[in-house]
Structures are given as C-alpha cells and as structure tokens.
Design an enzyme around this catalytic site. Sequence first.
Site, PDB file in Angstrom:
ATOM      1  N   HIS A 140       2.405   4.353  -4.263  1.00 55.71           N
ATOM      2  CA  HIS A 140       2.038   4.317  -3.025  1.00 55.71           C
ATOM      3  C   HIS A 140       2.250   5.421  -2.090  1.00 55.71           C
ATOM      4  O   HIS A 140       1.532   5.898  -1.263  1.00 55.71           O
ATOM      5  CB  HIS A 140       1.944   2.998  -2.213  1.00 55.71           C
TER       6      HIS A 140
ATOM      7  N   ASP B 171       3.778  -1.824   4.232  1.00 62.90           N
ATOM      8  CA  ASP B 171       4.199  -0.168   3.982  1.00 62.90           C
ATOM      9  C   ASP B 171       4.537   0.637   5.366  1.00 62.90           C
ATOM     10  O   ASP B 171       4.305   1.565   5.441  1.00 62.90           O
ATOM     11  CB  ASP B 171       3.200   0.455   3.155  1.00 62.90           C
TER      12      ASP B 171
ATOM     13  N   ASP C  76      -3.425  -4.290   0.356  1.00 59.48           N
ATOM     14  CA  ASP C  76      -1.879  -4.302  -0.110  1.00 59.48           C
ATOM     15  C   ASP C  76      -1.361  -5.408   0.146  1.00 59.48           C
ATOM     16  O   ASP C  76      -1.553  -5.940   1.075  1.00 59.48           O
ATOM     17  CB  ASP C  76      -1.237  -2.984   0.504  1.00 59.48           C
TER      18      ASP C  76
ATOM     19  N   HIS D  75       7.539   4.513  -1.183  1.00 56.95           N
ATOM     20  CA  HIS D  75       6.290   3.934  -1.114  1.00 56.95           C
ATOM     21  C   HIS D  75       6.128   2.764   0.020  1.00 56.95           C
ATOM     22  O   HIS D  75       5.131   2.364   0.218  1.00 56.95           O
ATOM     23  CB  HIS D  75       6.130   3.392  -2.448  1.00 56.95           C
TER      24      HIS D  75
ATOM     25  N   HIS E 246       1.887  -5.438   0.542  1.00 60.46           N
ATOM     26  CA  HIS E 246       2.727  -5.102   1.821  1.00 60.46           C
ATOM     27  C   HIS E 246       2.366  -4.372   2.734  1.00 60.46           C
ATOM     28  O   HIS E 246       1.522  -3.461   2.671  1.00 60.46           O
ATOM     29  CB  HIS E 246       3.944  -4.282   0.939  1.00 60.46           C
TER      30      HIS E 246
END
Length: 322
Positions: A106, A137, A133, A150, A135
């Site tokens: 990512h 992030d 996603d 990522h 997550h």
Amino acid sequence: MTDLTSRDKRVALLGVPIEVGASQRGALMGPAALRTAGLGPLLESLGFAVEDHGDISGNDLVRANDPPPSNAKHYRDIQAWIRTVSARAYALARSGAIPIFLGGDHSLSMGSANGVARYWHEQGREVFVLWLDAHADYNTPATTITGNMHGMVAGFLCGEPGLDRLLGDEPRASVTPFHLDLFGTRSIDPLEKQLVRERSVAVADMRQIDEFGVGVLIRRVIDRVKARNGVLHVSFDVDFLDPALAPGVGTLVPGGATYREAHLVMELLHQSGLVRSLDIVELNPFLDERGRTARVAVELVGSLFGQQITDRPTPTNAIVTG
C-alpha cells in the site's frame, strides 16, 4: 461527459511491484497475478480500451541522499518508488485515461494518489480518497508501532508531518482529512486511533457496516463527494475482504467484507460516476490459494467498471474518461 456506452473509454494499467513497505514479502508478484487473472481482458469486454504500461522497474529508480526520518523502515527505497509513481500517476491522469495502479504494497498509494490529486487540483476539482482497507494506515513515524511505511500512507496523503521530504521536488498534493473516508476498518493502533479522532476523519468500521449496511454507508461517501463536485480515488487493499474470501494478503484480519458486500460497494461506486482512479494493493500471490484472491479482486474491479448480473440502465454520469 462521455458515459459508459461510448467506445472511446480508456483505462491505463501501471504495475508497481513494491513490497518493502510491508513486513511480509511477496506483494511484488501482485501486478502479474492481477494480469494473469484476466484484468485486462475483463475491462476490454466492458468496452474499455486498455493501455497496459507494464511495470515500473526497481532497477531504474534514483535514490536520494537527504537525511531519512527515524522509525520509517526502507525509507530510501520507498522514497525512490514514490517519486516515480507520483510523476507517472500525474502523467496518466493528464492523458485522459483512468489510471489503475497494480500493487505491490500500500505504500505505492503515497505516489499514485498524490499524482492524480495534483492533476485534479490543477483542474479546480476536489479529490476525495476512499480507503477500502482493514487498517486505517494513518500512522506517522511518531505514532507507528512497527515502522512499516504501508501503515503511514493515509496520514501522509492528508499532510501529516514526518515524511516531509519523501517526494523531494515532486509536488505534494495533499488532501484534507475531510476528504478521506476509511471504510471497512477493523484494525487500528492506539496512537493512530487518537490521531484519526483528532483529525475528524470519517470512519465506517465493521461495526457500523454490520449495523447500517454497506449500501447506506457508501452512499454517504458518494453524497459527500457529489456535494463538493469532487472526484474519487479508490484505494482498494484486498485485506478489506474477509480472509475466508481473500487469503492472499500479508496482514489477515478476521471479520472483513463479504463477497456480496464488496460487490455492492463497487456497483454503487460505478453508478455514482465519481471514480477517476484506482489502486489495487497488498495482493500477495505467495500466500494465495491457486489464484483465488486475484480472481476475486478482478471480479470486484469488473463491478466497479460496470459489470452487472442483471441488465440495469447505465447512468449517464458513470465512470468517464475526463
């Protein structure tokens, strides 16, 4: 506007075989797996002219020599990738094609989303980012537990500090936290959670999806973008899906989106006519089961670009070329 019934629609594929942003190796094989699963022919069957620009070669990247930040693993390599990806993304968006970036982990989205945002900002359009996603992030070097880059991508795109020299001379086209939607989230670090809350980032976690359904929640995203006459960059991490459906990822998190939930998201995005660029990231064929995850990802991209089970009228403002 040109709608999906026309024959001059163009899609540009660009492979970004980067894997050092993640802790698990193997994502560099993702672009080849997506092509092998039939991404190009599927898009052609939907009436798109597909321009495959191949893969960016890691051997051709230029490393910088500015002081790297602490707690950002493989920063120098990722920096070289991101500067190249951003420039290529800008050029592809400017060409009038719909760019699709084939990952790769990512971290590539630090470049892809930046490049397309730079183009659309020049056109006077606001860019929204939909983060499909498991997550958030939204880490920074100051909040991350692992140091894996990522997990810092959304934070970087929203202008959070800590990676300020990542792009070098390549223009940074940040989006505001208001323009980011985290969707399908079910894993977030403690300091990251605090930062997301402080920035008032919109989060549709799996609890909300269970309670309200993906249709209601994705329409909220669509309505926000339409209200601002914006365009939408979709960053699709295959760990958005439940591991039982998509095992070929390096960061498995139980309780993800089902097959039908994911298709409904893509179908509604298609009908909105807002999507102008797409990432497909974190596919790790080394961990997959006979290409299953790659095939599911390609099917979902088909729904995003107009594949339907029953005949429904194609909206006049569906995914367009400009």
